[in-house]
Design a protein around this motif. Structure first.
Motif, PDB file in Angstrom:
ATOM      1  N   GLU A 107       0.807  -1.218   0.000  1.00  0.00           N
ATOM      2  CA  GLU A 107       0.000   0.000   0.000  1.00  0.00           C
ATOM      3  C   GLU A 107       0.841   1.270   0.000  1.00  0.00           C
ATOM      4  OE1 GLU A 107      -3.869  -0.264   2.413  1.00  0.00           O
ATOM      5  OE2 GLU A 107      -2.615  -1.847   3.285  1.00  0.00           O
ATOM      6  N   LEU A 108       2.141   1.119   0.219  1.00  0.00           N
ATOM      7  CA  LEU A 108       3.026   2.282   0.169  1.00  0.00           C
ATOM      8  C   LEU A 108       3.365   2.677  -1.262  1.00  0.00           C
ATOM      9  CD1 LEU A 108       4.740   3.985   2.341  1.00  0.00           C
ATOM     10  CD2 LEU A 108       6.670   2.597   1.567  1.00  0.00           C
ATOM     11  N   ALA A 109       3.183   1.758  -2.198  1.00  0.00           N
ATOM     12  CA  ALA A 109       3.697   1.943  -3.557  1.00  0.00           C
ATOM     13  C   ALA A 109       3.101   3.162  -4.260  1.00  0.00           C
ATOM     14  CB  ALA A 109       3.460   0.678  -4.379  1.00  0.00           C
ATOM     15  N   GLU A 110       1.786   3.246  -4.335  1.00  0.00           N
ATOM     16  CA  GLU A 110       1.164   4.331  -5.087  1.00  0.00           C
ATOM     17  C   GLU A 110       1.469   5.699  -4.489  1.00  0.00           C
ATOM     18  OE1 GLU A 110      -0.236   4.591  -7.954  1.00  0.00           O
ATOM     19  OE2 GLU A 110      -0.052   2.469  -8.415  1.00  0.00           O
ATOM     20  N   PRO A 111       1.317   5.912  -3.182  1.00  0.00           N
ATOM     21  CA  PRO A 111       1.675   7.215  -2.630  1.00  0.00           C
ATOM     22  C   PRO A 111       3.131   7.599  -2.878  1.00  0.00           C
ATOM     23  CG  PRO A 111       0.340   5.998  -1.061  1.00  0.00           C
ATOM     24  CD  PRO A 111       0.689   5.040  -2.157  1.00  0.00           C
ATOM     25  N   LEU A 112       4.046   6.621  -2.805  1.00  0.00           N
ATOM     26  CA  LEU A 112       5.461   6.935  -3.023  1.00  0.00           C
ATOM     27  C   LEU A 112       5.716   7.266  -4.488  1.00  0.00           C
ATOM     28  CD1 LEU A 112       8.249   7.176  -1.754  1.00  0.00           C
ATOM     29  CD2 LEU A 112       8.590   4.722  -2.162  1.00  0.00           C
ATOM     30  N   ARG A 113       5.093   6.532  -5.406  1.00  0.00           N
ATOM     31  CA  ARG A 113       5.272   6.837  -6.829  1.00  0.00           C
ATOM     32  C   ARG A 113       4.706   8.221  -7.165  1.00  0.00           C
ATOM     33  NH1 ARG A 113       4.025   1.117  -8.069  1.00  0.00           N
ATOM     34  NH2 ARG A 113       1.883   1.736  -8.495  1.00  0.00           N
ATOM     35  N   ARG A 114       3.616   8.595  -6.523  1.00  0.00           N
ATOM     36  CA  ARG A 114       3.056   9.926  -6.790  1.00  0.00           C
ATOM     37  C   ARG A 114       3.980  11.026  -6.292  1.00  0.00           C
ATOM     38  NH1 ARG A 114      -1.956   7.173  -6.077  1.00  0.00           N
ATOM     39  NH2 ARG A 114      -1.893   7.450  -3.817  1.00  0.00           N
ATOM     40  N   GLN A 115       4.641  10.794  -5.159  1.00  0.00           N
ATOM     41  CA  GLN A 115       5.624  11.771  -4.701  1.00  0.00           C
ATOM     42  C   GLN A 115       6.770  11.882  -5.705  1.00  0.00           C
ATOM     43  OE1 GLN A 115       5.524  13.842  -1.905  1.00  0.00           O
ATOM     44  NE2 GLN A 115       3.408  13.111  -1.881  1.00  0.00           N
ATOM     45  N   ALA A 116       7.215  10.741  -6.224  1.00  0.00           N
ATOM     46  CA  ALA A 116       8.279  10.743  -7.225  1.00  0.00           C
ATOM     47  C   ALA A 116       7.862  11.522  -8.464  1.00  0.00           C
ATOM     48  CB  ALA A 116       8.659   9.311  -7.589  1.00  0.00           C
ATOM     49  N   SER A 117       6.628  11.326  -8.886  1.00  0.00           N
ATOM     50  CA  SER A 117       6.139  12.029 -10.071  1.00  0.00           C
ATOM     51  C   SER A 117       6.045  13.522  -9.823  1.00  0.00           C
ATOM     52  CB  SER A 117       4.768  11.470 -10.464  1.00  0.00           C
ATOM     53  OG  SER A 117       4.234  12.164 -11.572  1.00  0.00           O
ATOM     54  N   GLN A 118       5.626  13.910  -8.619  1.00  0.00           N
ATOM     55  CA  GLN A 118       5.418  15.330  -8.336  1.00  0.00           C
ATOM     56  C   GLN A 118       6.727  16.108  -8.347  1.00  0.00           C
ATOM     57  OE1 GLN A 118       3.600  16.438  -4.576  1.00  0.00           O
ATOM     58  NE2 GLN A 118       2.184  17.818  -5.620  1.00  0.00           N
ATOM     59  N   VAL A 119       7.847  15.451  -8.030  1.00  0.00           N
ATOM     60  CA  VAL A 119       9.148  16.138  -8.052  1.00  0.00           C
ATOM     61  C   VAL A 119       9.941  15.787  -9.309  1.00  0.00           C
ATOM     62  CG1 VAL A 119       9.224  16.275  -5.549  1.00  0.00           C
ATOM     63  CG2 VAL A 119      10.327  14.335  -6.700  1.00  0.00           C
ATOM     64  N   ASN A 120       9.306  15.055 -10.245  1.00  0.00           N
ATOM     65  CA  ASN A 120       9.897  14.690 -11.533  1.00  0.00           C
ATOM     66  C   ASN A 120      11.145  13.829 -11.376  1.00  0.00           C
ATOM     67  OD1 ASN A 120      10.105  14.573 -14.340  1.00  0.00           O
ATOM     68  ND2 ASN A 120      11.385  16.396 -14.448  1.00  0.00           N
ATOM     69  N   LEU A 121      10.995  12.739 -10.614  1.00  0.00           N
ATOM     70  CA  LEU A 121      12.092  11.766 -10.541  1.00  0.00           C
ATOM     71  C   LEU A 121      12.442  11.249 -11.931  1.00  0.00           C
ATOM     72  CD1 LEU A 121      13.998   9.970  -8.811  1.00  0.00           C
ATOM     73  CD2 LEU A 121      12.117   8.304  -8.690  1.00  0.00           C
ATOM     74  N   GLY A 122      11.437  11.175 -12.810  1.00  0.00           N
ATOM     75  CA  GLY A 122      11.698  10.704 -14.164  1.00  0.00           C
ATOM     76  C   GLY A 122      12.651  11.579 -14.942  1.00  0.00           C
ATOM     77  N   GLY A 123      12.857  12.815 -14.500  1.00  0.00           N
ATOM     78  CA  GLY A 123      13.788  13.716 -15.172  1.00  0.00           C
ATOM     79  C   GLY A 123      15.239  13.473 -14.819  1.00  0.00           C
ATOM     80  N   ALA A 124      15.507  12.630 -13.805  1.00  0.00           N
ATOM     81  CA  ALA A 124      16.886  12.305 -13.441  1.00  0.00           C
ATOM     82  C   ALA A 124      17.429  11.239 -14.396  1.00  0.00           C
ATOM     83  CB  ALA A 124      16.952  11.799 -12.001  1.00  0.00           C
ATOM     84  N   ASP A 125      18.699  11.355 -14.760  1.00  0.00           N
ATOM     85  CA  ASP A 125      19.315  10.388 -15.673  1.00  0.00           C
ATOM     86  C   ASP A 125      19.368   8.993 -15.055  1.00  0.00           C
ATOM     87  OD1 ASP A 125      19.866  12.401 -17.560  1.00  0.00           O
ATOM     88  OD2 ASP A 125      21.752  12.911 -16.561  1.00  0.00           O
ATOM     89  N   ARG A 126      19.629   8.954 -13.762  1.00  0.00           N
ATOM     90  CA  ARG A 126      19.799   7.686 -13.073  1.00  0.00           C
ATOM     91  C   ARG A 126      18.934   7.650 -11.820  1.00  0.00           C
ATOM     92  NH1 ARG A 126      26.450   7.011 -13.476  1.00  0.00           N
ATOM     93  NH2 ARG A 126      26.396   5.535 -15.217  1.00  0.00           N
ATOM     94  N   TRP A 127      18.489   6.431 -11.481  1.00  0.00           N
ATOM     95  CA  TRP A 127      17.811   6.205 -10.219  1.00  0.00           C
ATOM     96  C   TRP A 127      18.651   5.240  -9.392  1.00  0.00           C
ATOM     97  CZ3 TRP A 127      12.037   4.943 -11.763  1.00  0.00           C
ATOM     98  CH2 TRP A 127      11.487   6.050 -12.435  1.00  0.00           C
ATOM     99  N   VAL A 128      18.846   5.581  -8.134  1.00  0.00           N
ATOM    100  CA  VAL A 128      19.572   4.736  -7.196  1.00  0.00           C
ATOM    101  C   VAL A 128      18.677   4.534  -5.981  1.00  0.00           C
ATOM    102  CG1 VAL A 128      21.572   4.573  -5.657  1.00  0.00           C
ATOM    103  CG2 VAL A 128      21.855   5.461  -7.980  1.00  0.00           C
ATOM    104  N   ALA A 129      18.654   3.320  -5.463  1.00  0.00           N
ATOM    105  CA  ALA A 129      17.807   2.993  -4.319  1.00  0.00           C
ATOM    106  C   ALA A 129      18.659   2.551  -3.138  1.00  0.00           C
ATOM    107  CB  ALA A 129      16.813   1.895  -4.684  1.00  0.00           C
ATOM    108  N   LEU A 130      18.159   2.819  -1.948  1.00  0.00           N
ATOM    109  CA  LEU A 130      18.798   2.350  -0.719  1.00  0.00           C
ATOM    110  C   LEU A 130      17.737   1.744   0.181  1.00  0.00           C
ATOM    111  CD1 LEU A 130      20.267   5.493  -1.241  1.00  0.00           C
ATOM    112  CD2 LEU A 130      21.826   4.320   0.309  1.00  0.00           C
ATOM    113  N   SER A 131      18.135   0.701   0.927  1.00  0.00           N
ATOM    114  CA  SER A 131      17.257   0.126   1.935  1.00  0.00           C
ATOM    115  C   SER A 131      18.106  -0.684   2.897  1.00  0.00           C
ATOM    116  CB  SER A 131      16.188  -0.761   1.294  1.00  0.00           C
ATOM    117  OG  SER A 131      16.740  -2.001   0.897  1.00  0.00           O
ATOM    118  N   ASP A 132      17.481  -1.113   3.995  1.00  0.00           N
ATOM    119  CA  ASP A 132      18.187  -2.036   4.874  1.00  0.00           C
ATOM    120  C   ASP A 132      17.972  -3.449   4.336  1.00  0.00           C
ATOM    121  OD1 ASP A 132      15.661  -2.850   5.590  1.00  0.00           O
ATOM    122  OD2 ASP A 132      15.801  -2.222   7.676  1.00  0.00           O
TER     123      ASP A 132
END
Length: 336
Positions: free
Chosen positions: A149-174
């Protein structure tokens, strides 16, 4: 006359004060609200008003709402000159209150983050000619619900700040179960899912303590040396070092080593820190490992704190919004 917290403008300061890091509902009711706004209400009233606002926020986010206009971020660059956007997800336990005050099994609060960390090197800034260091930006979403259930809200935040405009995506987690799969499924352009260095360092520290009982200097030296080896040689090399340790006369060390070996074995594919650092990517030494503490821990994990499930979910939504960049808090309250 309006009831105390239905008066126009009262709900927002109530939620601000009760949602701040060090303020319990009682502190907000007894100390902060009387001084800040001249409001005198009970602790239970503050709790009900705060949780009601968190429920409104949760409903809005899960109905697809975002707050404020789209705010494209100016993404900073890595060592290759490519712009990089970061996405992270983590989880932390929240104590639960059962019926009639009984202690209940804890629940997990998930925290997702989109962020734009500022490199130390000025040439890698989005605008190297800027007069001052740019602001570090982060958007959080958090909830005591399923990870899915976290997926859609997090993707919308990414869209609102235009994560798609970055050349690269890097992820971090434990090393939490399912987190890497979640990130790769929901952010398919991610080039690497990096194991947050802070969590690895915690395992190193745990082993170091049993290797050097009563010798704080030796403990510190081994821990610092091993963490530096992680950065220069990577997880595989440190795993071999740990496996080859002589544990003679070190009571209790074998079981801790076995735990560390298991953790490293499962996570080595995400511990290529020499490559990550050469690329100029974050490895979790800054905001990612503090997200759980900043968003959840500082307000919801005080000594003896236990929450009802609905209240925990409501507060986690509010805390994420309160900690987010781009004045998300004000944007929510302008229409809610």
């Amino acid at each position: 006359m309006y009831p105390p917290l239905s008066r126009p403008g009262c709900s927002r300061p109530t939620c601000v004060t009760s949602g701040e890091s060090e303020n319990s509902f009682a502190t907000a009711a007894d100390t902060v609200l009387p001084r800040l706004a001249g409001l005198r209400v009970s602790e239970s009233t503050v709790q009900r008003a705060t949780e009601a606002a968190g429920e409104r926020l949760a409903e809005a986010q899960h109905a697809g709402q975002t707050f404020g206009p789209s705010t494209p971020w100016a993404w900073h660059k890595d060592a290759d000159g490519k712009t990089v956007g970061y996405v992270s997800v983590d989880a932390t336990g929240v104590g639960q209150q059962g019926s009639r005050g009984a202690k209940a099994e804890g629940r997990m609060a998930y925290i997702g983050m989109i962020d734009n960390p500022v490199p130390e090197e000025r040439p890698r800034w989005a605008n190297p000619t800027a007069a001052k260091r740019p602001e570090w930006k982060a958007r959080y979403v958090s909830q005591v619900r399923s990870l899915a259930e976290l997926a859609e809200p997090l993707r919308r935040q990414a869209s609102q700040v235009n994560l798609g405009g970055a050349d690269r995506w890097v992820a971090l987690s434990d090393g939490g179960i399912g987190l890497e799969d979640f990130l790769r499924a929901n952010f398919p352009r991610v080039e690497a899912v990096i194991l947050d260095f802070y969590h690895v360092a915690e395992y190193v520290a745990k082993l170091s303590r049993v290797l050097h009982p009563g010798d704080a200097d030796a403990d510190r030296r081994w821990r610092e040396t091993t963490c530096e080896e992680l950065k220069t040689s990577g997880g595989s090399a440190v795993l071999e070092k740990v496996r080859s340790l002589d544990l003679a006369d070190r009571a209790g060390a074998a079981s801790v080593r076995a735990e560390v070996v298991t953790y490293f074995t499962n996570q080595t594919h995400r511990m290529d820190y020499p490559h990550y650092l050469a690329q100029g990517w974050q490895i979790g030494s800054g905001p990612v490992e503090s997200a759980c503490k900043t968003v959840i821990g500082e307000r919801m994990k005080g000594g003896g704190m236990r929450w009802g499930e609905d209240g925990a979910d409501a507060m986690s939504h509010l805390r994420a919004l309160f900690c987010s960049s781009d004045n998300q808090w004000a944007a929510f309250w302008s229409k809610n």
